[in-house]
Design a protein around this motif. Structure first.
Motif, PDB file in Angstrom:
ATOM      1  N   GLU A 224      34.490  31.661  28.811  1.00  0.00           N
ATOM      2  CA  GLU A 224      33.684  30.814  29.703  1.00  0.00           C
ATOM      3  C   GLU A 224      34.334  29.454  29.961  1.00  0.00           C
ATOM      4  N   LYS A 225      34.945  28.878  28.909  1.00  0.00           N
ATOM      5  CA  LYS A 225      35.480  27.508  29.061  1.00  0.00           C
ATOM      6  C   LYS A 225      36.529  27.417  30.172  1.00  0.00           C
ATOM      7  N   PHE A 226      37.256  28.525  30.407  1.00  0.00           N
ATOM      8  CA  PHE A 226      38.282  28.496  31.456  1.00  0.00           C
ATOM      9  C   PHE A 226      37.658  28.473  32.847  1.00  0.00           C
ATOM     10  N   LYS A 227      36.425  28.932  32.937  1.00  0.00           N
ATOM     11  CA  LYS A 227      35.803  29.065  34.251  1.00  0.00           C
ATOM     12  C   LYS A 227      35.423  27.725  34.875  1.00  0.00           C
ATOM     13  N   ASP A 228      35.334  26.689  34.041  1.00  0.00           N
ATOM     14  CA  ASP A 228      34.999  25.361  34.570  1.00  0.00           C
ATOM     15  C   ASP A 228      36.227  24.562  34.998  1.00  0.00           C
ATOM     16  N   PHE A 229      37.395  24.988  34.558  1.00  0.00           N
ATOM     17  CA  PHE A 229      38.604  24.224  34.894  1.00  0.00           C
ATOM     18  C   PHE A 229      38.828  24.216  36.403  1.00  0.00           C
ATOM     19  N   PRO A 230      39.171  23.061  36.980  1.00  0.00           N
ATOM     20  CA  PRO A 230      39.576  23.064  38.394  1.00  0.00           C
ATOM     21  C   PRO A 230      40.890  23.835  38.506  1.00  0.00           C
ATOM     22  N   LEU A 231      40.849  24.952  39.208  1.00  0.00           N
ATOM     23  CA  LEU A 231      41.928  25.921  39.043  1.00  0.00           C
ATOM     24  C   LEU A 231      42.682  26.232  40.325  1.00  0.00           C
ATOM     25  N   ASN A 232      44.002  26.269  40.200  1.00  0.00           N
ATOM     26  CA  ASN A 232      44.846  26.843  41.251  1.00  0.00           C
ATOM     27  C   ASN A 232      45.163  28.256  40.781  1.00  0.00           C
ATOM     28  N   VAL A 233      44.855  29.267  41.602  1.00  0.00           N
ATOM     29  CA  VAL A 233      45.090  30.640  41.174  1.00  0.00           C
ATOM     30  C   VAL A 233      46.194  31.271  42.008  1.00  0.00           C
ATOM     31  N   VAL A 234      47.231  31.753  41.328  1.00  0.00           N
ATOM     32  CA  VAL A 234      48.267  32.537  41.992  1.00  0.00           C
ATOM     33  C   VAL A 234      47.896  33.998  41.772  1.00  0.00           C
ATOM     34  N   ILE A 235      47.496  34.664  42.866  1.00  0.00           N
ATOM     35  CA  ILE A 235      46.915  36.003  42.706  1.00  0.00           C
ATOM     36  C   ILE A 235      47.735  37.062  43.424  1.00  0.00           C
ATOM     37  N   GLU A 236      47.845  38.217  42.820  1.00  0.00           N
ATOM     38  CA  GLU A 236      48.520  39.349  43.474  1.00  0.00           C
ATOM     39  C   GLU A 236      47.635  39.916  44.581  1.00  0.00           C
ATOM     40  N   SER A 237      48.219  40.671  45.492  1.00  0.00           N
ATOM     41  CA  SER A 237      47.437  41.201  46.607  1.00  0.00           C
ATOM     42  C   SER A 237      47.895  42.599  47.017  1.00  0.00           C
ATOM     43  N   THR A 238      48.524  43.322  46.078  1.00  0.00           N
ATOM     44  CA  THR A 238      49.083  44.642  46.415  1.00  0.00           C
ATOM     45  C   THR A 238      48.087  45.486  47.208  1.00  0.00           C
ATOM     46  N   TYR A 239      46.845  45.562  46.708  1.00  0.00           N
ATOM     47  CA  TYR A 239      45.810  46.334  47.407  1.00  0.00           C
ATOM     48  C   TYR A 239      44.694  45.417  47.921  1.00  0.00           C
ATOM     49  N   GLY A 240      45.111  44.233  48.351  1.00  0.00           N
ATOM     50  CA  GLY A 240      44.154  43.236  48.825  1.00  0.00           C
ATOM     51  C   GLY A 240      43.396  43.628  50.074  1.00  0.00           C
TER      52      GLY A 240
END
Ligand SMILES: [Zn+2]
Ligand SMILES: [Zn+2]
Length: 501
Positions: A224-240
């Motif tokens: 849960e604690k990670f969910k509050d962090f202001p986050l930049n997400v580098v996400i894969e999209s193979t089947y996006g």
């Protein structure tokens, strides 16, 4: 405090790959005191034919990299780690504990393949470089393979295994946490936290290849604690752009029908994950009395044997139910010698052959597929993605009954060639959006997908989640992020990826 100290803190991110293989994100952190830290996330082999020449050089100085992070043990994510050390990288490579245990298998196998294909065709590498923009001085390095087993040993001495969810410091101001991920045994998402005195921290989450679940092991949820962090997400999209409803669950039916017809069923499998999944699948069918234990199962592929042994000797990593803990079906024979392989080629009885590689281009599949493709009492069932130009893609495209050229010999395709997308280790659009919706998002940076898929998925992210900023990662632009998300982008101007600010 001078002007420099007041300067912002930010990270410039660029991807080496525009599409799916050759994963490598290069991140340059600038601290307020002008200190610079450069790290990479993954360092994979390019597998598409058109990108292969890129395997032979890095568009940056290996010795300038301070540390490397690895998301999972797929060769298109780790395959150039030994090369990186060979070129002068002096830092550590951090991976999850399980991935660090698995890496020597994949890397040594790759070293063997690379040296054997070079011996078979020393001109191949030079041909790859013709008409390319790679400097000619590199040509003299091409008489030796990309890396050897000795290079693998050296690299592995510098790989550090880190337990899931344990946060460790990798630099005075940078900490990383490996978060469980269902893509593959040992796979992780990696959270990078950059902190400097009173500056607002920068958080970047690299999803790596991502799946929510895995049939073989439980995936612990994100703390849960990670969910509050202001986050930049580098996400894969193979089947996006693919939806769950488009998954066709056809394997069981296709497979059982072929068995009923008394055929030889050949399933090309990836050595890690898919081989063991198929064994488990067959075990389930035996338990349900849908598959007779009198029908022999053959498992061929050295690496598939090694990974299966890894699973069997690390049952603590797997789900605890009785079926998973006893996933080996009855009547399995491991094919380890030439004589048995030859016998299997002439045998006309109903049987099941699980063989590497999953795309049919490497491993013993190279022997079975050309032979069995012209046999009517045979079903070849692919259960994963096949990249264009692999043998798998080629025989999928040819119509049954069509005559085609195979290694110089005219051959008629008589076998059934089928495929399914149901075993994919990549999340579909819903699960990718689901993952993103967990977070306090500052930006979403999309990578690891075909170019059009990345754009389409980006539009969907804007439409459904609408984070402050969305960007496409590629080798054309640096994307600069700070604690509040995307700051700007600027073009990559030269081969050495020099920062131009
Ligand atoms: Zn992968
Ligand atoms: Zn991948």
């Amino acid at each position: 405090m001078g002007k420099n100290v007041k300067a912002n803190m930010y990270v410039d991110i660029v991807s080496l790959h525009n599409e799916v293989t050759g994963s490598c994100n290069i991140c340059t952190v600038r601290f307020p005191n002008t200190k610079k830290v450069k790290f990479i996330v993954d360092c994979g082999l390019f597998q598409e034919e058109k990108y292969q020449k890129q395997n032979y050089y890095f568009p940056f100085e290996a010795e300038d990299i301070n540390f490397a992070l690895v998301t999972h043990n797929h060769i298109d994510h780790i395959g150039r780690i030994p090369k990186l050390y060979k070129e002068g990288f002096k830092g550590k490579t951090y991976a999850s504990t399980i991935t660090s245990q698995l890496m020597p298998y994949a890397l040594n196998n790759t070293a063997e393949i690379l040296s054997s294909s070079l011996q078979k065709n020393p001109n191949k590498v030079k041909k790859l470089l013709e008409n390319s923009s790679i400097p000619t001085f590199l040509a003299n390095t091409l008489t030796t393979p990309l890396f050897t087993v000795d290079d693998v040993s050296y690299a592995m001495e510098n790989v550090v295994g880190v337990d899931y969810l344990k946060t460790i410091s990798v630099d005075e101001h940078i900490a990383v946490t490996f978060i469980p991920n269902g893509h593959l045994l040992g796979a992780s998402m990696i959270l990078v936290a950059i902190t400097y005195r009173k500056e607002k921290p920068i958080y970047i989450l690299f999803t790596g290849d991502y799946a929510k679940e895995n049939v073989f092991f439980d995936v612990k949820s994100i703390p849960e604690k990670f969910k509050d962090f202001p986050l930049n997400v580098v996400i894969e999209s193979t089947y996006g752009t693919s939806l769950k409803k488009d998954i066709e669950y056809v394997f069981k039916e296709n497979f059982l029908n072929a068995i009923k017809r008394g055929e030889t069923v050949i399933v090309p499998v990836f050595s890690l994950g898919r081989s063991q999944e198929m064994l488990l699948e067959l075990k389930k069918l035996q338990e349900e009395n849908l598959l007779s234990t009198s029908i022999p199962i053959y498992l061929d592929g050295k690496l598939a044997h090694s990974y299966t042994d890894f699973y069997l000797s690390h049952l603590e990593y797997l789900k605890s139910d009785a079926l998973t803990q006893n996933f080996m079906p009855h009547n399995v024979t491991r094919v380890t010698d030439y004589e048995l392989r030859q016998a299997l080629l002439s045998d006309r009885n109903c049987k099941i052959i699980l063989t590497t590689s999953g795309m049919g281009s490497y491993g013993p599949a190279q022997l079975y597929l050309p032979y069995y493709i012209s046999r009517p009492k045979c079903t070849i069932h692919f259960c994963g993605y096949t990249t264009p130009n692999t043998f798998g893609s080629r025989i999928k495209e040819i119509d049954k009954g069509e005559i085609f050229e195979l290694n110089g010999i005219m051959t008629t395709k008589k076998a059934n060639v089928l495929s399914t997308n149901e075993f994919s280790g990549h999340a579909k659009q819903e699960d990718l959006l689901d993952l993103l919706s967990n977070f306090n998002l500052k930006s979403v940076l999309i990578n690891h997908g075909e170019e059009n898929t990345k754009i389409q998925f980006a539009k969907t992210v804007i439409d459904k989640i609408n984070p402050k900023g969305v960007a496409i990662l590629s080798s054309s632009n640096y994307i600069r992020v700070g604690s509040h998300g995307i700051i700007k982008s600027y073009p990559v101007n030269d081969l050495n990826f020099n920062i131009t600010d």
